[in-house]
Every structure is written in structure tokens, then in C-alpha cells.
Design an enzyme around this catalytic site. Sequence first.
Site, PDB file in Angstrom:
ATOM      1  N   CYS A  16       0.830  -1.209   0.000  1.00 53.21           N
ATOM      2  CA  CYS A  16       0.000   0.000   0.000  1.00 53.21           C
ATOM      3  C   CYS A  16       0.865   1.260   0.000  1.00 53.21           C
ATOM      4  O   CYS A  16       2.042   1.222   0.347  1.00 53.21           O
ATOM      5  CB  CYS A  16      -0.943   0.008   1.199  1.00 53.21           C
ATOM      6  SG  CYS A  16      -0.095   0.139   2.791  1.00 53.21           S
ATOM      7  N   CYS A  19       2.250   2.191   3.313  1.00 47.92           N
ATOM      8  CA  CYS A  19       3.359   1.280   3.675  1.00 47.92           C
ATOM      9  C   CYS A  19       4.651   1.748   2.999  1.00 47.92           C
ATOM     10  O   CYS A  19       5.729   1.694   3.597  1.00 47.92           O
ATOM     11  CB  CYS A  19       3.056  -0.153   3.234  1.00 47.92           C
ATOM     12  SG  CYS A  19       1.524  -0.807   3.896  1.00 47.92           S
ATOM     13  N   ASP A 396       6.292  20.979 -35.509  1.00 49.78           N
ATOM     14  CA  ASP A 396       7.344  21.121 -36.500  1.00 49.78           C
ATOM     15  C   ASP A 396       6.788  20.531 -37.797  1.00 49.78           C
ATOM     16  O   ASP A 396       5.937  19.635 -37.758  1.00 49.78           O
ATOM     17  CB  ASP A 396       8.579  20.332 -36.034  1.00 49.78           C
ATOM     18  CG  ASP A 396       9.647  20.263 -37.108  1.00 49.78           C
ATOM     19  OD1 ASP A 396       9.976  21.312 -37.676  1.00 49.78           O
ATOM     20  OD2 ASP A 396      10.116  19.150 -37.390  1.00 49.78           O
TER      21      ASP A 396
END
Length: 703
Positions: A16, A19, A396
Site C-alpha cells: 500500500c 506502507c 514542426d
Amino acid sequence: MAAIEKTEYRLENLTCASCAMKFEKNVKAIQAAENVQVNFGASKLSLSGNVTIEDLEAAGAFDGIKVFPAIDRRMEPIIPFYKRKENIVSALSLIFLLAGFVLSIQHSETYPPAIALFLISIVIGGASMFRVGFKNLARFEFDMKTLMTIAIIGAVIIGEWREGAVIVFLFAVSEALEAYSMNKARQSIRLLMDIAPPSAIVRRNSEILELQTEDIKIGDVLIVKPGQKIAMDGIVLSGLTTINQSAITGESIPVVKRTGDDVFAGTLNEEGALEVSVTKLVGDTTIAKIIHLVEEAQAEKAPSQKFVDKFAKYYTPAIVILAICVAVIPPLLGADWNIWVYQGLAVLVVGCPCALVVSTPVAIVTAIGNAARQGVLIKGGIHLEEAGHIKVIAFDKTGTLTKGYPEVTDFIPSENVSNNQQLLSSIAAVESLSQHPLAKAISTYAYKNGAQKLEALNFQSITGKGAYAEIEGQRIFVGSIRWAQEMTTLPETMLLKATELQQLGKSVMAIITDTSFSGLIAVADPVRTESKDVLRKLKEIGIKHTVMLTGDHPDTAEAIAKDVGITDVRGGLMPEDKLTVIKQLSDKYGRVAMVGDGINDAPALAAAQVGIAMGGAGTDAALETADIALMADDLEKLPYTIKLSRKTLRIIKENIMFALGLKIIALLLIIPGWLTLWIAIFADMGATLLVVLNSLRLLRVNK
């Protein structure tokens, strides 16, 4: 003083976001560790300093985190759903919860066997959470597991065994859901890492060997059989085949490769046998760079994630203070302690920041992983979010809106020419000897259209005019209109046609046979077939303004722009001029994206809020200078990228709304005293579930 080398590790069992934050904090506390960074999305740790794996695993012991060197090529094992620890824990907790529930209905909530079953359910489902929660309590650290631990202890103290067991089970389910979502999101990186084979057959000094890719050197020759994957980047020495490059570029159609062509590690050789000279070491291959950049992108926090992290820092202590106030103030004013302590515990459960913490990273990781599979490399959450805000795109011309190389667009023989094929063969013979940039385009066109190979004698090239040679007794001239007019008279209709073609931005040449005019041939850098459609799609999805920037003559630029549907054209620009235009556009419109080839346009790409490079595969400069790289040189991926970015922004906003909205609604139930632990856990788990499932919708966005 020598620079301290940075080391990278891969992590297992990083379940998680909170964690990951705690693990990073623990590693930073190791005295020898410096420059520590935990990448939750990629399950990766990088740091400097003399730190052992044992030290790192001790820092991650609270969550059972395993650490191993990134260079080991070890893959995190794919564990079936029913064998995953978090799923087994949830299932066992549910079994004992249901058994206790049945007994409590048949007898009462205080029936000892029912309480025993609820207790077993709580211990099984919450063991890992309690371990962390008690340690955090001792240090006065208030994260999600601390809040849940306090809430469950409180529920048990006031005799709410059934609700305590339900909270633990639902928390275990939400943990399993978060682990599932992150595994799903990380899958794209795991698949990328597994693309290139770990070994290859190599010819070195006339000896055939099977070597691990780490032992292959530049200059070794790979022997690649049909159906095998290419292990290293290189150049084809011999052989003709088709290569499936979808893993690198996202192209679905295989590409023909012959002697002299570049090939990439991880691509599939479909038909012929190849010999490939290795040009890059294993850590420098295109696929290795893509993996590294995708992982770095997932580590870089997007603006919305930084906001959530900052918000969560103050949010959790505020929830603890609110819970204490709810539990203590009403009883001090004469209300029932039991009722309001229960309400305070419910506030703690509602306040768990799980859904909020995961709301942004799970969306970012999923989107970047999806883009990588589609052949679009997005180099960070910040660039993903910026692309979602873009309203103006500058292009471009050469190599972006056009193909970037000359092609014959018109071949117009004169009326007095009886054999067009003979004329094509003659000009091909002249141009095949010329070094002029347009000569190759003419000879390629001629041979593709049935020209025969003829011998050319006495070839001459005249700078600024053209070239000529003797073909089967006739002198053939190919050159400028002005030069042709010095030798013969051109028909008025042909002169008008030449002027018309020149106004379209084409280079027009005349063909003279001895002293007779034989025809015109026009060459141009052709517009990509998809350019017009891409610009239309961009307009449909909300891009308000498109601009073309080019160093070409303004007339040529205007002709190309008119063809593709761009009204704002800036021609005759040097690289520094493009940079100035980007700054002007930013001042006028706000955020601007620049699409270029990543080399000539480097200053403009760097100045734009989002720099998008064409053809990232095989172009190191494109990978380095751009924020986003379209790996297959495919302009059609641009609308997909903008669409993905906007959907990601929308989903992040929805996630934050879900995470906070459900909690606010639940907290408002305190006022009439309706908030229960059941509602609290459903609000928390419901928010997490919504956030996870909502983020996984990004896997379905495609070109």
C-alpha cells in the site's frame, strides 16, 4: 571526494501507498543510507551508501517487505488469486465472522462461543494491522493502521464484538483490493521487463556461444532464428525478415528488416534468419531505457499527488482530534458515554486516509503503464497532467506533419514522348549516379514504377543546375526549369504547370532528351496521410489552436498548412526563432505543447510545457529531451495521448471527490447520532473500492 554510487533494489510485498511512505521513512533512519527514494508504483528502492539487504528488510519487516538487487532480473512471482496471502486472510476472517454471526442471532451477542468466533475472526484478519498499529501507538504515529487499531480496541472494550469483527474483515478486503489494483497497474512494467530474452546465441571470434545478455559485448554477432526474440539492440548484418516491434513501438503491423537496418531487443523475428551486430550493452538497449523511464515516471509525483500528500499530512491528526472531541465533549455535557465513545470510534474508522492516499498514484501508474503498452512513453505524472490541460499545440513540419524525406509526387511526360517507361529508365540511370539529395527519390520512384536498369556514360553533375549522361546514344538532362530553358523552349502549358507545382511547395525539374523537352518531374516532402485526420481529431477533443513552425520557405509552409488544415503558419524559422514563438504562444494561450523530432527542435521542446518527440524508438535524443515520446513515429498516437491525459485528470478529480465525499456524508451522520461502525467501515471501504475500480478504467483507453 568520490561520488557515492546509487544502488537500485526491487521490492516484494509492498502492498500500500502508506506502507511505501513508512518503509521510505524507516530506510532514511538507517545511518549509512542517503538519497533514499521508494517508488511505490514500480515496487523499487534506490539509495546511496553502504547498506545491506538485511538492514533494508529489517526496515520493511512491519509489512514483510523482501528486497533484492534490481540487476538480478528476478521477477516478482505471479501468485494465483486464491493463493494470495491477503485473500486467504480475508476468506478465513469471513468464515469465522459468519459462524459467530449465526450463533449471535440464535442466542445473543454476549453468547461466549459467538464472542470467541468473533475474536478469532479479529485476530486472523487484523494480526498484521495490530502489529503495526501498536508500534505506531507507542511512537505516537497516526496512520491508517493506527486509527483502525484504536477503533477495534474501543469496539471490544464497549462490547461491540460483532462490529469489531466486521471492521477487521472489511479492512482486510480493502487491503486485498488495493494490492490487486496495484498489481494490475504494475503488470505493464513486469511485462516490459520480461520482453527481452535473458540469453542469446552469439558468434564471437568464429566461436558459437550461448551467453547471458549481461555478458554480451558490443560487436558480438547474434544468431537469430525465425520465431525467436532479439536479445540486444543492433544492426542487421545479413538476412531479410519481418520483425514484430509492437512491444517497443506499439505498431501492430510487422516491419520488414534487411541488411543495415536497426533492430531492437525484445522484438520478435517472424520469418527469416538474421545475423545482428550488437550496438548497445544490455543496460543501454531501447527496452532497458523504456523500463527505466517508465519506472522513473511512476516515481515522480504529479501536482495532484503532492497536494493529496500535503493534505493527508494534516488530515489524519485532524480526524484524531475530531474523534476525541466527539467521544469526550457530549458525555462531559451529560450525554451517555457509551453512545458517544462508540460515535468517536466510528469517526476514527471513517477518517482512515486509505482511499485518499491511493486516489492519485493508482490512476497515474495505470495511465503511464497503459500508454507504454500503446507505444507512448510519458516521463512522469506531472507531464501526464500537463498534457491534460493543453489547449494549444505547435508542430514542426519536417518529419512531423510530413514524412521527413523527399518523394516524387508528379511525373508529367511531354506529349511527344512515345514510351514513358523508356523515359523513366533513362532518368533513373542519370539520377542513380547523382549525389543530389533529390536524386535518390527520383531513382527510387522510377524503379518502383517499372524502370529498367540502363548503362549511363559520361555522367556530369553541374552545381545549381542539374545532371546529365548519355543513355543508349542519347544525352538525357535532368535539372532546373531555368537550365532547361537555356537549352530548349518549354511549352507554355508546361511552364504554367511547373509554376503551379512550385506554389504547392514542390521542387520541379525538367527532363530534356538531346535538345527536346520530354517532361516534368516534381519532388516534395509529402504530408503524412494521417496528418489531416489527426488535426481534425485534436480539434474534436478540444485543442483550440494549432500552429506549424518550420525553417522552410513561407510559401512552402503555407501550401503544406493549407493541405492539412492549419491556419497559423510560421515559416523561415531558425531553432532559436521556434523557441521565441513557443514563449509567445505561452504568454498568449497559457500551456503549449510542442511536437517535433527531438533533435532539431530540442530548444522548443524544452521551452514548451509539454515536449512531444516523434520516433522515440532508436532516437536517444528524443527519449532524453522530450516529456512524451511517440515511440513508433506515429502521429495518430497524439490524440490518444491527449485523451488519456484528460481522462486521467478527470478520474483523479473523481477519486478525490469519492474519497472525501463519502467520508463527509458519513461524518455528517454524527449530528443526529446515526453514525455506526458499520456505516463508517462501508464509507471507508466503499471509497477505496470506488477509487480503485475508477482508476482501472484507464486500462480501457486505447487508440
